[in-house]
Design an enzyme around this catalytic site. Structure first.
Site, PDB file in Angstrom:
ATOM      1  N   GLU A 145       3.673 -32.173  91.813  1.00  0.00           N
ATOM      2  CA  GLU A 145       4.026 -31.768  92.891  1.00  0.00           C
ATOM      3  C   GLU A 145       5.762 -31.792  92.213  1.00  0.00           C
ATOM      4  O   GLU A 145       6.192 -32.349  92.907  1.00  0.00           O
ATOM      5  CB  GLU A 145       3.768 -32.642  94.595  1.00  0.00           C
ATOM      6  CG  GLU A 145       2.471 -31.965  94.896  1.00  0.00           C
ATOM      7  CD  GLU A 145       2.679 -32.407  96.049  1.00  0.00           C
ATOM      8  OE1 GLU A 145       3.659 -33.250  96.793  1.00  0.00           O
ATOM      9  OE2 GLU A 145       1.537 -31.953  96.860  1.00  0.00           O
TER      10      GLU A 145
ATOM     11  N   GLU B 193      -7.876 -29.620  95.335  1.00  0.00           N
ATOM     12  CA  GLU B 193      -7.990 -30.326  96.275  1.00  0.00           C
ATOM     13  C   GLU B 193      -8.517 -28.853  97.745  1.00  0.00           C
ATOM     14  O   GLU B 193      -7.273 -28.862  98.407  1.00  0.00           O
ATOM     15  CB  GLU B 193      -6.104 -30.965  96.592  1.00  0.00           C
ATOM     16  CG  GLU B 193      -6.091 -31.414  95.547  1.00  0.00           C
ATOM     17  CD  GLU B 193      -4.697 -32.443  95.740  1.00  0.00           C
ATOM     18  OE1 GLU B 193      -4.320 -32.173  97.396  1.00  0.00           O
ATOM     19  OE2 GLU B 193      -4.008 -32.649  95.152  1.00  0.00           O
TER      20      GLU B 193
HETATM   21  C1  XIL Z   1      -2.978 -36.902 101.065  1.00  0.00           C
HETATM   22  C2  XIL Z   1      -4.187 -37.857 101.485  1.00  0.00           C
HETATM   23  O1  XIL Z   1      -5.115 -36.918 101.157  1.00  0.00           O
HETATM   24  C3  XIL Z   1      -4.009 -38.165 102.293  1.00  0.00           C
HETATM   25  O2  XIL Z   1      -5.188 -39.385 102.707  1.00  0.00           O
HETATM   26  C4  XIL Z   1      -2.458 -39.603 102.076  1.00  0.00           C
HETATM   27  O3  XIL Z   1      -2.171 -40.227 104.037  1.00  0.00           O
HETATM   28  C5  XIL Z   1      -1.333 -38.160 101.611  1.00  0.00           C
HETATM   29  O4  XIL Z   1      -1.662 -38.322 100.331  1.00  0.00           O
HETATM   30  N1  XIL Z   1      -1.305 -32.754  98.134  1.00  0.00           N
HETATM   31  C6  XIL Z   1      -1.515 -34.228  96.738  1.00  0.00           C
HETATM   32  C7  XIL Z   1      -2.577 -35.069  98.199  1.00  0.00           C
HETATM   33  O5  XIL Z   1      -1.665 -33.758  95.947  1.00  0.00           O
HETATM   34  O6  XIL Z   1      -2.126 -36.641  97.057  1.00  0.00           O
HETATM   35  C8  XIL Z   1      -2.079 -35.099  99.352  1.00  0.00           C
HETATM   36  O7  XIL Z   1      -3.154 -36.381  99.398  1.00  0.00           O
HETATM   37  C9  XIL Z   1      -2.684 -33.607  99.737  1.00  0.00           C
HETATM   38  C10 XIL Z   1      -0.756 -33.474  99.552  1.00  0.00           C
END
Ligand code: XIL
Length: 385
Positions: free
Chosen positions: A172, A288
């Protein structure tokens, strides 16, 4: 891609077996433990087995705490062939105090992965979130922060050399500049103290620590052709042209299921993005994906969710250099804080009690319908021998 070609023959044979199984319409068995109706076209096939025939990683975003539960491990090990822990490799967990590393959670992930023969994605090395306060609130010179960043990357990647197959090296890094609306490097700790070169530095050090690992840039919101995608593409192309060791781009794909059309992004849009990266030799993965719904989930929404999971998986399968699809959460109990705050959930392939949802069948259907590896390379539909 040699592996893909070799596996084409195997895939053909397996496809024939699958079709034979479908022909006699065996009931569901194995991991789902559901009784079939006798006419279920997806009967007798599991996600993990079917993924193997397509030479694709079907991954899970897991919770290292829950990995202590053998049933959770079992659900993951029998249905997926790749694992990303959603938190265990982040900086606040792995280096909570300067130079003091804690690998308890990450080690657990890697040992479960070894037990079940899962590929591991390491998420993430350099990000603007989930950093310890000693890092974010420190007073850094450029040289000091670079040294800390290098030590972190060398220690974490070095420890898992040969065990973590793929790293989200930088996560990001892009954002919208106000008021111009242009996409620029996010003005976070890294960019402010080190400047834009931190991105290349991170990849170079990760490569030094494990030359065999696949190194990815990972981001959200660039899953369809858009100004955001253009900015990401330009950055990645520039890094590659400069000889920076970057192998791939991750499309996060946290996308709530909309109430009504239009659905965004579409399969065609996602395929376009994946293909543009492939055209410059850049690998991709959907890293994701989740599809959160308002709770409690309604049947129509669950059906739509299944079809969106199917389409996104099919988009990846349509592009040879798209190597995997990871679903963020193993079952619907895996709700992260943002979802809980917004009363969203039911975002994964399995119910809270571990039963496969329509969404599971959506991903499975995409895998079954996809042309095989050899056909993908030629861009032709697969014929079953
Ligand atoms: C999220 C996790 O799933 C949560 O458990 C944590 O509290 C916050 O982060 N983008 C990403 C991930 O790259 O690392 C994030 O994951 C969601 C958004």
């Amino acid at each position: 891609m040699q592996r893909r070609r070799q596996s084409a023959v195997v895939a053909g044979v397996i496809a024939a077996v699958v079709f034979a199984v479908l022909a006699v319409a065996l009931p569901w068995h194995g991991h789902s433990k559901r009784k079939g109706t006798g006419t279920d076209p997806l009967a007798g096939v599991t996600l993990r087995e079917q993924a193997a025939t397509r030479d694709i990683a079907i991954g899970v975003g897991a919770n290292s705490q829950r990995l202590l539960d053998p049933r959770y491990q079992q659900l993951i090990g029998s249905n997926f062939n790749s694992i990303t822990d959603t938190n265990a490799f982040k900086w606040d967990v792995t280096e909570p105090r300067p130079g003091e590393f804690n690998f308890t959670a990450a080690d657990r992930v890697v040992s479960v992965a070894e037990r079940y023969h899962l590929r591991v994605r390491g998420h993430t090395l350099i990000w603007h979130n989930q950093n310890p306060s000693w890092l974010t609130q420190g007073h850094w010179t450029k040289a000091a922060l670079k040294a800390v960043m290098k030590r972190h990357i060398m220690s974490v990647v070095g420890r898992y050399r040969g065990l973590v197959a793929q790293w989200d090296v930088v996560n990001e890094a892009l954002t919208t500049a106000k008021p111009s609306g242009r996409y620029v490097l996010r003005s976070d700790l890294w960019e402010k103290v080190i400047g834009p070169e931190y991105v290349a530095d991170a990849f170079i050090w990760a490569h030094e620590a494990d030359p065999s690992a696949q190194l990815f840039y990972n981001d959200y919101g660039a899953e369809a052709p858009s100004r955001r995608f253009d900015a990401e593409y330009r950055m990645v192309a520039r890094l590659k042209a400069a000889g920076v060791p970057i192998n791939g781009v991750g499309l996060q794909m946290h996308r709530p299921v909309p109430k009504a059309p239009p659905y965004y992004p579409t399969k065609a849009q996602v395929s376009t993005v994946l293909r543009q990266f492939a055209d410059i030799g850049v690998h991709t993965e959907i890293t994701e994906m989740d599809q959160p719904l308002p709770l409690p989930p309604q049947p129509a929404q669950l059906g739509l969710q299944a079809s969106l999971f199917e389409q996104m998986t099919a988009a990846c399968l349509s592009v040879q250099l798209c190597g995997g699809v990871t679903i963020w959460g193993a079952d619907d109990s895996d709700r992260y804080p943002v979802l809980i705050k917004r009363d969203l959930g039911a975002a994964t392939l399995f119910t809270t009690s571990g039963q496969p949802k329509l969404a599971y069948r959506g991903v499975l259907a995409a895998l079954i319908k996809a042309p095989g590896p050899l056909a993908q390379a030629r861009g032709e539909p697969q014929t079953v021998p």
